[in-house]
Motif scaffolding. Structure first.
Motif, mmCIF file in Angstrom:
data_model
loop_
_atom_site.group_PDB
_atom_site.id
_atom_site.type_symbol
_atom_site.label_atom_id
_atom_site.label_comp_id
_atom_site.label_asym_id
_atom_site.label_seq_id
_atom_site.Cartn_x
_atom_site.Cartn_y
_atom_site.Cartn_z
ATOM 1 N N SER A 53 -10.846 14.668 -9.527
ATOM 2 C CA SER A 53 -9.507 14.087 -9.437
ATOM 3 C C SER A 53 -9.535 12.644 -9.934
ATOM 4 O O SER A 53 -10.592 11.999 -9.975
ATOM 5 C CB SER A 53 -9.015 14.120 -7.994
ATOM 6 O OG SER A 53 -9.711 13.168 -7.212
ATOM 7 N N GLU B 6 -6.789 14.081 0.517
ATOM 8 C CA GLU B 6 -7.104 14.751 -0.746
ATOM 9 C C GLU B 6 -6.258 15.997 -0.981
ATOM 10 O O GLU B 6 -6.678 16.940 -1.627
ATOM 11 C CB GLU B 6 -8.604 15.078 -0.829
ATOM 12 C CG GLU B 6 -9.413 13.831 -0.513
ATOM 13 C CD GLU B 6 -10.662 13.658 -1.344
ATOM 14 O OE1 GLU B 6 -10.779 14.295 -2.401
ATOM 15 O OE2 GLU B 6 -11.508 12.846 -0.930
ATOM 16 N N GLN B 7 -5.052 16.007 -0.398
ATOM 17 C CA GLN B 7 -4.126 17.107 -0.695
ATOM 18 C C GLN B 7 -2.684 16.618 -0.834
ATOM 19 O O GLN B 7 -1.746 17.384 -0.668
ATOM 20 C CB GLN B 7 -4.240 18.218 0.343
ATOM 21 C CG GLN B 7 -4.112 17.756 1.763
ATOM 22 C CD GLN B 7 -4.270 18.911 2.766
ATOM 23 O OE1 GLN B 7 -4.167 20.068 2.421
ATOM 24 N NE2 GLN B 7 -4.507 18.571 4.009
ATOM 25 N N GLY B 8 -2.523 15.329 -1.136
ATOM 26 C CA GLY B 8 -1.183 14.825 -1.428
ATOM 27 C C GLY B 8 -0.308 14.585 -0.222
ATOM 28 O O GLY B 8 0.881 14.311 -0.360
ATOM 29 N N GLU B 9 -0.876 14.683 0.976
ATOM 30 C CA GLU B 9 -0.071 14.550 2.196
ATOM 31 C C GLU B 9 0.106 13.103 2.634
ATOM 32 O O GLU B 9 1.102 12.768 3.266
ATOM 33 C CB GLU B 9 -0.744 15.310 3.351
ATOM 34 C CG GLU B 9 -0.811 16.805 3.166
ATOM 35 C CD GLU B 9 0.382 17.529 3.762
ATOM 36 O OE1 GLU B 9 1.215 16.876 4.408
ATOM 37 O OE2 GLU B 9 0.467 18.748 3.557
ATOM 38 N N GLY C 217 -0.564 9.892 0.882
ATOM 39 C CA GLY C 217 -0.095 8.816 0.011
ATOM 40 C C GLY C 217 -1.021 7.628 -0.124
ATOM 41 O O GLY C 217 -0.709 6.695 -0.869
ATOM 42 N N SER D 264 -1.974 6.497 -3.735
ATOM 43 C CA SER D 264 -0.882 6.379 -4.705
ATOM 44 C C SER D 264 -1.194 5.397 -5.828
ATOM 45 O O SER D 264 -1.662 4.289 -5.588
ATOM 46 C CB SER D 264 0.409 5.934 -4.000
ATOM 47 O OG SER D 264 0.824 6.897 -3.054
ATOM 48 N N VAL E 243 2.458 8.596 -8.274
ATOM 49 C CA VAL E 243 1.876 9.910 -7.953
ATOM 50 C C VAL E 243 0.680 9.718 -7.033
ATOM 51 O O VAL E 243 0.172 8.609 -6.878
ATOM 52 C CB VAL E 243 1.409 10.671 -9.229
ATOM 53 C CG1 VAL E 243 2.590 11.029 -10.109
ATOM 54 C CG2 VAL E 243 0.377 9.868 -10.007
ATOM 55 N N CYS E 244 0.268 10.811 -6.430
ATOM 56 C CA CYS E 244 -0.967 10.815 -5.648
ATOM 57 C C CYS E 244 -2.124 11.030 -6.619
ATOM 58 O O CYS E 244 -2.181 12.074 -7.275
ATOM 59 C CB CYS E 244 -0.946 11.944 -4.620
ATOM 60 S SG CYS E 244 0.284 11.710 -3.329
ATOM 61 N N CYS F 186 -5.057 11.773 -6.070
ATOM 62 C CA CYS F 186 -5.913 12.914 -5.697
ATOM 63 C C CYS F 186 -5.412 14.206 -6.301
ATOM 64 O O CYS F 186 -6.152 15.189 -6.359
ATOM 65 C CB CYS F 186 -6.015 13.040 -4.176
ATOM 66 S SG CYS F 186 -4.526 13.649 -3.361
ATOM 67 N N LEU F 187 -4.147 14.245 -6.747
ATOM 68 C CA LEU F 187 -3.578 15.472 -7.304
ATOM 69 C C LEU F 187 -3.502 15.439 -8.831
ATOM 70 O O LEU F 187 -2.912 16.323 -9.440
ATOM 71 C CB LEU F 187 -2.181 15.733 -6.716
ATOM 72 C CG LEU F 187 -2.121 15.929 -5.202
ATOM 73 C CD1 LEU F 187 -0.697 16.235 -4.763
ATOM 74 C CD2 LEU F 187 -3.068 17.037 -4.757
ATOM 75 N N VAL F 188 -4.087 14.375 -9.422
ATOM 76 C CA VAL F 188 -4.126 14.286 -10.881
ATOM 77 C C VAL F 188 -5.537 14.660 -11.328
ATOM 78 O O VAL F 188 -6.514 14.082 -10.835
ATOM 79 C CB VAL F 188 -3.794 12.858 -11.359
ATOM 80 C CG1 VAL F 188 -3.931 12.750 -12.875
ATOM 81 C CG2 VAL F 188 -2.389 12.462 -10.913
ATOM 82 N N GLY G 40 6.194 9.749 1.912
ATOM 83 C CA GLY G 40 4.937 10.346 1.469
ATOM 84 C C GLY G 40 3.730 9.478 1.767
ATOM 85 O O GLY G 40 2.624 9.774 1.325
ATOM 86 N N ASN G 41 3.952 8.376 2.493
ATOM 87 C CA ASN G 41 2.850 7.472 2.850
ATOM 88 C C ASN G 41 2.730 7.431 4.359
ATOM 89 O O ASN G 41 3.636 6.946 5.051
ATOM 90 C CB ASN G 41 3.112 6.058 2.310
ATOM 91 C CG ASN G 41 3.089 6.033 0.795
ATOM 92 O OD1 ASN G 41 4.044 6.451 0.148
ATOM 93 N ND2 ASN G 41 1.998 5.567 0.239
#
Lengths: 283, 167
Positions: free
Chosen positions: B30, B49-52, B54, B57, B65-66, B68-70, B139-140
């Motif tokens: 990631s 590590e699952q976008g929960e 933030g 960011s 974006v997060c 970890c999700l890129v 999201g944070n």
């Protein structure tokens, strides 16, 4: 492992023709979770988020059809101009994740993952959306209800990618509701999309998270179509309760880590009844 | 992170205005992992590590974006800004200073992500309502402050920018 980042649809289709079983990566909000956790191994990845041809939309005012490219994000769907044409989809988009997630997550990715809890999917079902698929050798269109064949299973074939989805732009009220443990960052425990089509004198209802696929409710829809007065925007309390009962009857929920079947069945009835009342506010 | 395929690659990322070489990376890493473990940029935090949460960011081509999700290798050629790129060490941005002034920092783990999200919010909406701030920062996750002082910090920045304060 290989990662291919095509910038055009042609290059994406070419990459997929060479590796038909490649993992397709859109916004990453599903796949990266599995990758980070080591729950999934991938060999070839074709990333779609930078394919410019997939990140466009078209509104045809004559046919009243909106076509969203697969790369359109939920952040875009939640805002104008798209939101005005598909208000229920915009409502669903606003309930997806957080701003960070909505900036990344796409309608094509939601379709590709095809979870019964996918927030966009009940709306696409109720709108009778058409999913556009394309490979290096051809293209085909599938109604949403034929595209989704099971939980996280679709009719997409190896070598195909989802290029977009078309939905009608309707005059009537439409809405989306879901139940979860908080407002943000929540996967639906139960969700309902209701779409009214005054020209066709129809009410369309789709349920999410209460079955292996998104469930349409033909009995509830037929009952609503005869019970409502489109002109007066009215429906009786007893018709609303009957509609909710038929929605509950159409659900096929299970017990899992997120909720119980009994609660889910109850919840879709409540949500369906509320949405019908919102669509036809007069008693 | 393990490398099940045994393939290592080299590519370059544009981070905070610099072109940085990523060497011996597994292509499944990631962006968060690459920033921290390959490039030594420890400001972005990894928690869920699952976008929960933030806490990781960043912006990629201006979009919050997060990280970890890129998938890092897909961000080649894009402009990445991390918390390290917000302001030079020793001269905090107005948002960073407002977090200090409002007492919006306790353990500090969520702070980099919240600063990134607050900057992003104020660029799109210079005078957000409290509801808008709560929604935009949803999201944070912060487990210390209860969010009150974080919302206060964002509102302070909005007021000071309106009144012509320096960023």
């Amino acid at each position: 492992m290989s990662v291919i980042v095509p910038l055009t649809l042609h290059d994406a289709l070419q990459a997929l023709a060479e590796a038909p079983d490649a993992t397709l990566l859109a916004g990453g909000t599903d796949l990266m979770v599995e990758l980070n956790a080591g729950h999934r191994q991938v060999t070839d990845v074709v990333s779609l988020s930078r394919v410019a041809d997939l990140c466009t939309w078209q509104h045809d005012p004559v046919r009243q059809v909106l076509t969203l490219g697969a790369g359109i994000t939920y952040a875009e769907i939640a805002t104008e101009p798209i939101a005005q044409w598909v208000p229920a989809l915009a409502q669903a988009a606003r309930t997806v994740g957080s701003p960070q997630i909505r900036n990344a997550a796409t309608i094509g990715g939601n379709l590709g993952t095809c979870s019964p809890a996918g927030d966009g999917l009940p709306v696409l079902s109720a709108l009778e959306a058409v999913v556009h698929l394309r490979s290096a050798t051809g293209s085909r269109d599938l109604p949403f209800d034929e595209f989704m064949v099971g939980p996280k299973r679709t009719a997409r074939l190896p070598g195909e990618l989802i290029t977009g989805v078309s939905v009608p732009v309707l005059d009537g009220w439409q809405g989306y509701s879901k139940v979860g443990v908080r407002n943000a960052m929540v996967i639906a425990t139960a969700s309902v999309a209701l779409v009214t089509d005054p020209a066709a004198r129809r009410v369309r209802l789709a349920l999410g998270s209460v079955g292996p696929v998104i469930l349409r409710c033909p009995e509830a829809e037929a009952a609503a179509a005869t019970a409502v007065d489109f002109h007066a925007a009215s429906v009786s309390d007893s018709a609303v309760e009957h509609f909710a009962e038929l929605a509950r009857a159409a659900a096929r929920p299970i017990d899992d880590h997120r909720s119980t079947a009994a609660y889910r069945r109850h919840a879709v009835g409540v949500l369906a009844g509320r949405l019908l009342r919102k669509a036809f506010p007069n008693g | 992170m393990a490398d099940p395929m045994g393939h290592h690659e080299q590519y370059a990322l544009h981070v905070n205005g610099h072109t940085l070489e990523v060497r011996d990376a597994w292509l499944g890493e990631s962006l968060l992992y690459v920033l921290r473990e390959r490039l030594g940029l420890m400001g972005s935090k990894g928690a869920c590590e699952q976008g929960e949460c933030g806490s990781c960011s960043v912006t990629v081509d201006g979009r919050l974006v997060c990280s970890c999700l890129v998938l890092a290798a897909t961000a080649v050629g894009q402009q990445i800004v991390t918390i390290e790129g917000v302001a030079p060490v020793g001269s905090p941005s107005d948002v960073q200073q407002a977090f200090v002034d409002a007492g919006a920092v306790q353990c500090g783990f969520c702070t980099p992500g919240l600063i990134m999200a607050a900057h992003s919010l104020l660029e799109r909406s210079p005078e957000p309502t409290e509801m808008e701030i709560r929604e935009e920062l949803s999201g944070n996750i912060c487990r210390c402050t209860g969010y009150g002082r974080i919302i206060d910090a964002v509102q302070r920045v909005a007021v000071s920018r309106r009144d012509g304060g320096a960023r």
